[in-house]
Design an enzyme around this catalytic site. Structure first.
Site, PDB file in Angstrom:
ATOM      1  N   ARG A  97       0.809  -1.220   0.000  1.00 34.40           N
ATOM      2  CA  ARG A  97       0.000   0.000   0.000  1.00 34.40           C
ATOM      3  C   ARG A  97       0.844   1.273   0.000  1.00 34.40           C
ATOM      4  O   ARG A  97       0.338   2.356  -0.276  1.00 34.40           O
ATOM      5  CB  ARG A  97      -0.956  -0.006   1.206  1.00 34.40           C
ATOM      6  CG  ARG A  97      -2.195  -0.851   0.996  1.00 34.40           C
ATOM      7  CD  ARG A  97      -3.124  -0.796   2.184  1.00 34.40           C
ATOM      8  NE  ARG A  97      -2.652  -1.625   3.286  1.00 34.40           N
ATOM      9  CZ  ARG A  97      -3.225  -1.660   4.490  1.00 34.40           C
ATOM     10  NH1 ARG A  97      -4.265  -0.890   4.749  1.00 34.40           N
ATOM     11  NH2 ARG A  97      -2.741  -2.446   5.435  1.00 34.40           N
ATOM     12  N   ASP A 105       6.486  -1.112  11.794  1.00 35.00           N
ATOM     13  CA  ASP A 105       5.899   0.086  11.179  1.00 35.00           C
ATOM     14  C   ASP A 105       5.139   0.936  12.204  1.00 35.00           C
ATOM     15  O   ASP A 105       4.216   1.656  11.864  1.00 35.00           O
ATOM     16  CB  ASP A 105       4.978  -0.298  10.021  1.00 35.00           C
ATOM     17  CG  ASP A 105       3.810  -1.176  10.460  1.00 35.00           C
ATOM     18  OD1 ASP A 105       3.698  -1.482  11.669  1.00 35.00           O
ATOM     19  OD2 ASP A 105       2.997  -1.562   9.596  1.00 35.00           O
TER      20      ASP A 105
END
Length: 458
Positions: free
Chosen positions: A16, A103
């Site tokens: 993404r 992340d």
């Protein structure tokens, strides 16, 4: 910390992000996301940190080096499968393992420490880090029983209307009893739509065995932000920037406009320094006390001494002394060393040069590959000619020399102590100390030349 381990999940491709750069290496305030996570964990002194890598493994290893150990997830088969890859390193050890995502760059060591303390105090087999979300859409909901312990975690798509109304969400960070973790991971099945082995399934397995499952709710939802696309990356950047700026203002730094000021997470700034709008402090820059930086100034991996003023200029990979004045519109390029009380003025470029105390180049000069002594004056338009198209050579100007306007010093060349270079000279040979050197064509004036030329044309 004795018998405490960490597993950082950093194997996903991050499709993404729509990027050639591996997701966890995208920077937040100048530092890759996964490095933020490693730094916060390392601050707590864990006995061992294992990073699970997959896509882009070599690049992650190159960046993190020997800060952590590595386990490779060859195929991306889910978070449970990813953690299982650390079994050869941690599987037989007794203690507590925290699992974090690579992340989540905003998670702090304080929150991690609180999670661990709660886990140990509760004597649970697993503790889930949770948070209150204003908009919990997309997050797994935490369902607690009457005792406040975890009943189950329900994914958003599987939740009832009543369960979707719950705002306490699963952040994806967990503490486990290490032995129980790896024993349970072997029991996880992949009978789901994605065909993957999910780490949260360990919670159901342990609960079915009658083990205690606890939850610790952090007060800061923004810390738990996971970055999956560029929108979330920008949000994390804004939060981190605000956090860093607030820290330095509390430490005694004046930031005129925090929204227009960017400071790297690795930078250091002294008290009573003022940062003006448009300032970017990048890398491992160290700025002393009582400085004035900006507006519209960029400093990267440089050391700036106390009392220095840098306005509307760029400084990279260089060392600047005390009480120096730079700018406006100066460019200090890498490997330059500028000593105390130097003046570098507008449209002056310095590259791989040392400039001694009290020297000045006030405007429109280039000083490259040079060794400049103390109290030297570079007048307007004077340059060191360091490159012949193939090789670069060094210029040396000794203490107290005066370089006149529009002079060219053709390297390699040495200008002696106290020497004077006449304006407009092109110097190709060494100049002795206290000498006057003039190297320019003699002026010739032809009176009435233009009048005669015009008559001829007529």
């Amino acid at each position: 910390m004795s018998n405490r381990y960490a597993v950082i999940l950093a194997a996903g491709q991050g499709t993404r992000m729509k990027s050639k750069l591996y997701k966890v290496l995208h920077p937040v305030c100048g530092k890759p996301m996964v490095q933020h996570v490693v730094d916060q964990v390392s601050a707590l002194g864990f006995e061992e940190i294992v990073t699970i890598v997959g896509f882009g493994a070599e690049k992650v290893k190159t960046h993190l080096g020997e800060q952590v150990k590595y386990a490779v997830q060859e195929k991306q088969l889910g978070t449970g499968h990813a953690v299982l890859q650390a079994e050869s390193l941690l599987g037989q050890k007794k203690g507590v393992t925290i699992v974090l995502c690579g992340d989540t760059p905003l998670l702090t060591s304080e929150t991690i420490d609180q999670l661990l303390a709660h886990h140990e105090a509760e004597q649970a087999k697993v503790t889930v880090l949770t948070a209150e979300a204003k908009d919990p859409t997309g997050y797994g909901r935490l369902i607690r029983n009457e005792e406040g312990l975890v009943e189950r975690i329900v994914e958003h798509k599987d939740a009832s209307d009543a369960e979707r109304a719950i705002t306490e969400i699963n952040t994806g960070t967990y503490c486990f009893d290490n032995v129980a973790l790896f024993e349970s991971l072997k029991q996880v099945k992949n009978n789901n739509v994605q065909g993957e082995y999910y780490l949260p399934d360990v919670i159901e397995i342990l609960k079915s065995q009658g083990e205690k499952v606890a939850a610790f709710k952090t007060d800061s939802f923004e810390e738990t932000l996971g970055v999956n696309d560029r929108v979330a990356l920008a949000e994390a950047e804004a939060i981190m920037k605000r956090r860093i700026n607030n820290k330095w203002m509390r430490e005694g730094v004046t930031i005129i406009d925090p929204e227009q000021t960017y400071i790297s997470s690795d930078a250091t700034i002294g008290q009573d320094t003022t940062l003006y709008p448009g300032t970017m402090i990048l890398g491992e820059t160290v700025i002393g006390e009582d400085c004035q930086i900006g507006p519209n100034t960029e400093i990267l991996d440089s050391k700036i001494g106390n009392g220095t003023v840098i306005r509307q200029s760029v400084v990279h990979d260089s060392e600047i002394g005390k009480d120096v004045k730079i700018g406006p519109f100066a460019h200090i390029r890498p490997a330059s060393q500028i000593e105390d009380e130097v003046r570098i003025g507008n449209f002056v470029e310095v590259k791989k040069a040392s400039i001694g105390k009290g020297s000045k180049a006030s405007h429109l000069s280039y000083i490259g590959d040079a060794e400049i002594g103390k109290d030297v004056n570079f007048s307007c338009g004077s340059i060191t000619v360091n490159y012949d198209g193939k090789n670069k050579y060094k210029t040396k100007v000794e203490d107290g020399a005066f370089i006149g306007c529009n002079s060219n010093l053709i390297a390699p060349v040495t200008i002696g102590k106290g020497a004077l270079i006449a304006a407009g000279s092109t110097i190709t040979e060494d100049v002795p100390s206290d000498a006057l050197s003039i190297a320019r064509a003699r002026q010739t004036t032809k009176e009435q030349y233009m009048v005669k030329s015009t008559n001829k044309i007529d």
